[in-house]
Write a protein that holds these residues in place. Structure first.
Motif, PDB file in Angstrom:
ATOM      1  N   PHE A 178     -30.923  -9.187  -7.731  1.00  0.00           N
ATOM      2  CA  PHE A 178     -32.362  -8.194  -7.651  1.00  0.00           C
ATOM      3  C   PHE A 178     -33.261  -9.148  -8.412  1.00  0.00           C
ATOM      4  O   PHE A 178     -34.563  -9.052  -7.938  1.00  0.00           O
ATOM      5  CB  PHE A 178     -31.856  -7.097  -8.599  1.00  0.00           C
ATOM      6  CG  PHE A 178     -33.553  -6.434  -9.155  1.00  0.00           C
ATOM      7  CD1 PHE A 178     -34.166  -5.709  -8.375  1.00  0.00           C
ATOM      8  CD2 PHE A 178     -33.706  -6.682 -10.475  1.00  0.00           C
ATOM      9  CE1 PHE A 178     -35.538  -5.524  -9.057  1.00  0.00           C
ATOM     10  CE2 PHE A 178     -34.865  -6.296 -10.780  1.00  0.00           C
ATOM     11  CZ  PHE A 178     -35.831  -5.697 -10.236  1.00  0.00           C
ATOM     12  N   CYS A 179     -33.029  -9.667  -9.495  1.00  0.00           N
ATOM     13  CA  CYS A 179     -34.049 -10.585 -10.268  1.00  0.00           C
ATOM     14  C   CYS A 179     -34.693 -11.686  -9.675  1.00  0.00           C
ATOM     15  O   CYS A 179     -36.049 -11.714  -9.448  1.00  0.00           O
ATOM     16  CB  CYS A 179     -33.603 -11.066 -11.473  1.00  0.00           C
ATOM     17  SG  CYS A 179     -33.016  -9.610 -12.925  1.00  0.00           S
ATOM     18  N   GLU A 180     -33.996 -12.302  -8.684  1.00  0.00           N
ATOM     19  CA  GLU A 180     -34.244 -13.173  -7.977  1.00  0.00           C
ATOM     20  C   GLU A 180     -35.321 -13.007  -6.750  1.00  0.00           C
ATOM     21  O   GLU A 180     -36.472 -13.309  -6.514  1.00  0.00           O
ATOM     22  CB  GLU A 180     -33.207 -14.187  -7.406  1.00  0.00           C
ATOM     23  CG  GLU A 180     -32.462 -15.130  -8.460  1.00  0.00           C
ATOM     24  CD  GLU A 180     -31.215 -15.880  -7.948  1.00  0.00           C
ATOM     25  OE1 GLU A 180     -30.890 -15.572  -6.998  1.00  0.00           O
ATOM     26  OE2 GLU A 180     -30.915 -16.728  -8.594  1.00  0.00           O
ATOM     27  N   ASP A 181     -34.942 -11.793  -6.305  1.00  0.00           N
ATOM     28  CA  ASP A 181     -35.734 -11.210  -5.023  1.00  0.00           C
ATOM     29  C   ASP A 181     -36.937 -10.507  -5.664  1.00  0.00           C
ATOM     30  O   ASP A 181     -38.134 -10.695  -4.979  1.00  0.00           O
ATOM     31  CB  ASP A 181     -34.785 -10.129  -4.132  1.00  0.00           C
ATOM     32  CG  ASP A 181     -33.723 -10.644  -3.189  1.00  0.00           C
ATOM     33  OD1 ASP A 181     -33.646 -11.902  -3.114  1.00  0.00           O
ATOM     34  OD2 ASP A 181     -33.284 -10.080  -2.256  1.00  0.00           O
ATOM     35  N   TYR A 182     -36.723  -9.919  -6.643  1.00  0.00           N
ATOM     36  CA  TYR A 182     -38.149  -9.083  -7.125  1.00  0.00           C
ATOM     37  C   TYR A 182     -39.011 -10.424  -7.782  1.00  0.00           C
ATOM     38  O   TYR A 182     -40.240 -10.367  -7.294  1.00  0.00           O
ATOM     39  CB  TYR A 182     -37.663  -8.596  -8.469  1.00  0.00           C
ATOM     40  CG  TYR A 182     -38.787  -7.998  -9.161  1.00  0.00           C
ATOM     41  CD1 TYR A 182     -39.309  -6.601  -8.811  1.00  0.00           C
ATOM     42  CD2 TYR A 182     -39.285  -8.235 -10.380  1.00  0.00           C
ATOM     43  CE1 TYR A 182     -40.382  -6.060  -9.417  1.00  0.00           C
ATOM     44  CE2 TYR A 182     -40.150  -7.710 -11.103  1.00  0.00           C
ATOM     45  CZ  TYR A 182     -40.771  -6.487 -10.475  1.00  0.00           C
ATOM     46  OH  TYR A 182     -41.796  -5.914 -11.285  1.00  0.00           O
ATOM     47  N   GLY A 183     -38.570 -11.421  -8.435  1.00  0.00           N
ATOM     48  CA  GLY A 183     -39.495 -12.536  -8.429  1.00  0.00           C
ATOM     49  C   GLY A 183     -40.166 -13.252  -7.381  1.00  0.00           C
ATOM     50  O   GLY A 183     -41.120 -13.805  -7.529  1.00  0.00           O
ATOM     51  N   LYS A 184     -39.743 -12.942  -6.304  1.00  0.00           N
ATOM     52  CA  LYS A 184     -40.197 -13.597  -4.841  1.00  0.00           C
ATOM     53  C   LYS A 184     -41.252 -12.598  -4.436  1.00  0.00           C
ATOM     54  O   LYS A 184     -41.800 -12.795  -3.198  1.00  0.00           O
ATOM     55  CB  LYS A 184     -39.005 -13.875  -3.787  1.00  0.00           C
ATOM     56  CG  LYS A 184     -38.278 -15.093  -4.338  1.00  0.00           C
ATOM     57  CD  LYS A 184     -37.246 -15.032  -3.485  1.00  0.00           C
ATOM     58  CE  LYS A 184     -35.986 -16.408  -3.935  1.00  0.00           C
ATOM     59  NZ  LYS A 184     -34.830 -16.201  -3.074  1.00  0.00           N
ATOM     60  N   GLY A 185     -41.331 -11.597  -4.893  1.00  0.00           N
ATOM     61  CA  GLY A 185     -42.468 -10.381  -4.436  1.00  0.00           C
ATOM     62  C   GLY A 185     -41.776  -9.642  -3.366  1.00  0.00           C
ATOM     63  O   GLY A 185     -42.668  -8.948  -2.635  1.00  0.00           O
ATOM     64  N   ARG A 186     -40.270  -9.324  -3.039  1.00  0.00           N
ATOM     65  CA  ARG A 186     -39.974  -8.501  -2.354  1.00  0.00           C
ATOM     66  C   ARG A 186     -40.285  -7.012  -2.710  1.00  0.00           C
ATOM     67  O   ARG A 186     -40.071  -6.796  -4.103  1.00  0.00           O
ATOM     68  CB  ARG A 186     -38.425  -8.530  -2.571  1.00  0.00           C
ATOM     69  CG  ARG A 186     -37.700  -7.646  -1.433  1.00  0.00           C
ATOM     70  CD  ARG A 186     -36.251  -7.791  -1.489  1.00  0.00           C
ATOM     71  NE  ARG A 186     -35.495  -6.798  -0.736  1.00  0.00           N
ATOM     72  CZ  ARG A 186     -34.072  -6.725  -0.623  1.00  0.00           C
ATOM     73  NH1 ARG A 186     -33.212  -7.830  -0.859  1.00  0.00           N
ATOM     74  NH2 ARG A 186     -33.500  -5.702  -0.060  1.00  0.00           N
ATOM     75  N   GLU A 187     -40.656  -6.267  -1.698  1.00  0.00           N
ATOM     76  CA  GLU A 187     -40.737  -4.658  -2.033  1.00  0.00           C
ATOM     77  C   GLU A 187     -39.887  -3.799  -1.318  1.00  0.00           C
ATOM     78  O   GLU A 187     -39.096  -4.738  -0.417  1.00  0.00           O
ATOM     79  CB  GLU A 187     -42.178  -4.355  -1.454  1.00  0.00           C
ATOM     80  CG  GLU A 187     -43.212  -5.161  -2.319  1.00  0.00           C
ATOM     81  CD  GLU A 187     -44.803  -4.947  -1.666  1.00  0.00           C
ATOM     82  OE1 GLU A 187     -44.800  -4.266  -0.286  1.00  0.00           O
ATOM     83  OE2 GLU A 187     -45.798  -5.509  -2.078  1.00  0.00           O
ATOM     84  N   PRO A 188     -39.632  -2.724  -1.628  1.00  0.00           N
ATOM     85  CA  PRO A 188     -38.605  -1.769  -1.047  1.00  0.00           C
ATOM     86  C   PRO A 188     -38.915  -1.907   0.724  1.00  0.00           C
ATOM     87  O   PRO A 188     -39.968  -1.747   1.122  1.00  0.00           O
ATOM     88  CB  PRO A 188     -38.862  -0.591  -1.629  1.00  0.00           C
ATOM     89  CG  PRO A 188     -40.111  -0.539  -2.240  1.00  0.00           C
ATOM     90  CD  PRO A 188     -40.574  -1.714  -2.569  1.00  0.00           C
ATOM     91  N   ASP A 189     -37.756  -1.631   1.355  1.00  0.00           N
ATOM     92  CA  ASP A 189     -37.800  -1.756   2.695  1.00  0.00           C
ATOM     93  C   ASP A 189     -38.624  -0.153   3.322  1.00  0.00           C
ATOM     94  O   ASP A 189     -39.080  -0.396   4.332  1.00  0.00           O
ATOM     95  CB  ASP A 189     -36.333  -1.607   3.368  1.00  0.00           C
ATOM     96  CG  ASP A 189     -35.808  -3.174   3.128  1.00  0.00           C
ATOM     97  OD1 ASP A 189     -36.589  -4.113   2.727  1.00  0.00           O
ATOM     98  OD2 ASP A 189     -34.600  -3.250   3.234  1.00  0.00           O
TER      99      ASP A 189
END
Length: 417
Positions: free
Chosen positions: A307-318
């Protein structure tokens, strides 16, 4: 009980401060006994991994740390933060590996068992002056009174029984509104709420966060931060406005280098922050790096890290998630205030299809992003902080400075960076 300042010690502030994580789990620690003894082999993935060599980052003791302060004469002073039920086993695992031995002082956040029940194990340090003759203990009046009631022999050896083999302490009750000076550094107490006393009406249980030299904030047990505590922080740290800008002040205040913050699940509980509240706090603080602690079983280290890595890349909920506190739509501010008593949806609503036994990282990450969006309404693009789950034995190092335009390179650790 005059406050001991250790005035003879002067910190070498041109050298990095270090904080060794002794515990990153909740009061029950990880692995959980109910999981690993499940007769059908249906323990959660986190606990089952913790039983293997490869899953060592899933072994989590009660929250606690050792702050290492370099001195001008080349020596170091070690300040223990909390001493809970798992302290002895964590010290046995971590102290030899990190070449640690002395404990020059101990500061306590609150009086729960996962913060104080390991104090008895400090007899190995002080009995017959094995390592040191006595250890100064710093705590609030409430914590002191609870220790005196539950463990009177720790306060006065006259209350000892048996052989009299008890630890030796010097007790110092501090004023929650005044900073402490220990080993040459400034430690500011930060009163926060950690659930309630079940009185009528309920009253908040106060735990202590600590702001260390205005550059690292340690807040392991928190369910709400009062505005009076935010005012204390604002007097010592440069905080961003709600749009993410920093004002200049004179004399300049330092930027917060690192935050260690309670994040016990994906939702706010009666006594602990969930992930949305932890990240909302990190944004309001403008922390360069954020480490999540108080991690219980049911979610593995690897799942949190995904989660942390995806969040840090700016991922938003689908899927589109309405902001529950704002009437729909996305917010445009970096952070918002919230009132005590605000609630998230129930467990089933927040976690949805996530199964802790058959752990799916993608499902967890999606549910985490949805929970953040629903609680906080989104943030400005590019304003996502660096976030990682803590792991027992991890060492965080940081250098100090006054500029608000400082890099993440000022903070590093021996696991991620």
């Amino acid at each position: 009980m005059d406050l001991l300042s250790h005035s003879q010690d002067t910190a070498a502030l041109d050298k990095p401060l270090r904080l060794v994580v002794l515990g990153s789990g909740g009061s029950a620690a990880v692995p959980d006994i109910a999981c690993v003894t499940n007769p059908r082999g249906l323990g959660c993935a986190c606990c089952m991994a913790a039983m293997t060599k490869e899953g060592k980052h899933n072994v989590r003791g009660n929250t606690g740390a050792l702050l290492i302060v370099p001195q001008q004469d080349g020596s170091e002073r070690n300040i223990l933060i909390d001493c809970g039920k798992t302290f002895r086993e964590q010290a046995l695992r971590i102290f030899p590996k990190k070449r640690l031995r002395r404990i020059d002082a101990c500061i306590l956040t609150h009086h729960h068992a996962d913060a104080i029940d390991g104090l008895d194990d400090l007899r190995s340090w002080t009995y017959q002056a094995a390592v040191e003759k006595s250890i100064p203990i710093y705590c609030t009046r409430t914590t002191y009174q609870n220790v005196a009631e539950g463990f009177p022999y720790m306060i006065s050896k006259k209350a000892a029984s048996g052989s009299g083999a008890v630890p030796s302490f010097q007790w110092h009750v501090f004023d929650e509104t005044e900073p402490l000076w220990i080993a040459g550094i400034r430690i500011t107490p930060l009163p926060v709420h950690h659930g309630v006393y079940f009185t009528s009406p309920p009253s908040p249980l106060i735990s202590m966060g600590f702001l260390i030299n205005s550059t690292l904030m340690y807040c392991s047990d928190v369910s709400f931060i009062p505005e009076s505590t935010w005012a204390t922080i604002a007097r010592e740290v440069t905080l961003p406005s709600s749009t993410g800008t920093y004002s200049t002040s004179y004399p300049p205040l330092p930027r917060l280098c690192a935050l260690i913050i309670d994040s016990s699940s994906l939702r706010l509980s009666k006594s602990h922050f969930g992930l949305p509240q932890a990240l909302g706090t990190a944004r309001r603080l403008g922390a360069l790096k954020t480490y999540l602690t108080d991690l219980p079983h049911m979610t593995s280290h690897e799942c949190w890290l995904h989660f942390c890595e995806d969040y840090g890349k700016g991922r938003e909920p689908d899927k589109e998630v309405p902001w529950s506190s704002g009437g729909g739509g996305r917010r445009k501010e970096v952070w918002r205030k919230w009132e005590e008593g605000e609630q998230q949806g129930p467990y089933a609503h927040v976690y949805g299809e996530f199964d802790p036994v058959d752990e799916d990282f993608e499902v967890f990450t999606e549910k985490a992003l949805e929970a953040i969006e629903e609680w906080d309404g989104g943030v400005l693009a590019g304003r996502r902080p660096w976030v990682r789950p803590l792991a027992d034995g991890l060492t965080i190092s940081w250098t100090e400075g006054e500029s608000v335009d400082i890099s993440e390179e000022r903070v590093w650790d021996d696991l991620y960076h």
